[in-house]
Design an enzyme around this catalytic site. Sequence first.
Site, PDB file in Angstrom:
ATOM      1  N   ARG A 104     -36.153 -90.064  45.581  1.00 23.97           N
ATOM      2  CA  ARG A 104     -36.962 -88.869  45.832  1.00 23.97           C
ATOM      3  C   ARG A 104     -37.403 -88.827  47.279  1.00 23.97           C
ATOM      4  NH1 ARG A 104     -42.171 -89.218  45.590  1.00 23.97           N
ATOM      5  NH2 ARG A 104     -42.243 -90.664  43.833  1.00 23.97           N
TER       6      ARG A 104
ATOM      7  N   TYR B  14     -37.932 -60.428  48.945  1.00 23.97           N
ATOM      8  CA  TYR B  14     -37.306 -60.795  47.680  1.00 23.97           C
ATOM      9  C   TYR B  14     -38.335 -60.837  46.548  1.00 23.97           C
ATOM     10  CZ  TYR B  14     -35.520 -64.010  44.120  1.00 23.97           C
ATOM     11  OH  TYR B  14     -35.178 -64.602  42.933  1.00 23.97           O
TER      12      TYR B  14
ATOM     13  N   ASP C 290     -36.915 -66.154  56.583  1.00 22.00           N
ATOM     14  CA  ASP C 290     -35.920 -66.384  55.540  1.00 22.00           C
ATOM     15  C   ASP C 290     -34.607 -65.807  56.065  1.00 22.00           C
ATOM     16  OD1 ASP C 290     -34.220 -66.255  53.331  1.00 22.00           O
ATOM     17  OD2 ASP C 290     -35.863 -65.973  51.927  1.00 22.00           O
TER      18      ASP C 290
ATOM     19  N   LYS D 286     -27.049 -69.398  48.039  1.00 20.86           N
ATOM     20  CA  LYS D 286     -26.301 -68.221  48.472  1.00 20.86           C
ATOM     21  C   LYS D 286     -25.164 -68.614  49.429  1.00 20.86           C
ATOM     22  CE  LYS D 286     -29.562 -66.081  46.148  1.00 20.86           C
ATOM     23  NZ  LYS D 286     -30.642 -67.054  45.976  1.00 20.86           N
TER      24      LYS D 286
END
Length: 418
Positions: free
Chosen positions: A76, A128, A204, A229
């Site tokens: 992690r 978004y 973004d 994406k």
Amino acid sequence: MDPDIEKVIKAADPYRLTGTRYLHGTDHFDNTGVHNPTGAVVYPISLATTFRQKSPGVPTNVNDPNSFGVGYEYSRTGNPTRGEFERAMASAESARYCCAFASGSSAVTSVIHLLESGSNVLCIDDVYGGTQRYFRKIVSPSMNIHFSFVDFDNIDEIREKMKGSYKNTKLIWLESPTNPTLKLSDIRQIANLAHDNGAILAVDNTFCSPYFQSPLELGADIVVHSVTKYINGHSDVVSGVVCTNSLNLSDRLRFIQNGMGAVPSPFDCFLAHRGLKTLHIRMEASSRNAYAIALFLEKHEGVNKVLYPGLPSHPQHELAKRQQHGYGSMITFYCKGSRKQAAIFLEQLKVFSLAESLGAVESLAESPSLMTHASVPEEERKKLGIDDSLIRLSVGIESCSDLIKDIDNALKAAIESV
């Protein structure tokens, strides 16, 4: 060099960000053996969750640049495969540092966790739906962070409000182009506004990808991507990244990354890194298709309006020419008719898939008002022009003629139902 050969090279490298940067952005091909002792051309997947230590509290592999100088102790906190992807993404985004996350949404969350209670955030109004939902319904009521959704077209008006109602602004959040109406903001101008008022600017950059836009070079402090994406590009990974040139921000983000634990799996990092290596090829192909489709849609009798930054009819076409290295492969248009005609159009598509998400090699189509932006309050959707006739296309790399034929057939079916 021969002038004719120089012309050929220039034609092969139409933009300054070439494929070499995505394929060899990190030094995994270095022959020193420090970084990749196996010499494998493809960096290996490390599935280990924990790592042997030389001595209590003394991790191994502190010299591996993918461990960022601290070595590996628990996956992690740091994983070799994730580190390799993070360094490759930093190179692609012209950044010094990158942190990878389990999704684009968790990348957004990490940036918000940089803020203190009582802070104000200026956010582009057309954002978004998932981001707006997180800001409005999760962060605002539980973290005492206020969000002001604004149109950045009038910078002077916002500058004045920074002295009053926006005085405690610590973060400005941009999408450019926005999702779904493809509205652009002047990143350099807004970066200056942020810095003049002691705030940081996060952009973004998902819609453009690093290939078509470099926000850090325009003054942004942070760049966020939904890796799901264009970066990955194959509809088989959910991930996100945050990139920056600030060591201070990087250290804080890495602390948040470790503390929150929303990290991508090694296999997802491997797939995303593999996708990054073909980003330039995919972006070139899909954007060529998108430009042709946008021109076709603009003249189609079944279409009321087309929004695509590459068209001279786009209200910010000149800004797109200055700020971006290309226009991308996202198109938004309003079909003639109502919700019924939009639904018929989407249902009749054969090559395009009716699905959420974007940026994949396959072409996708969706209705923002009923799908990706359904969580945005109806009155806000109306203000932004997100009505039921609005269609968002993510253009892929199929044959352009097949895509246009598919759109034409679906539009004709929608027209016949009016």
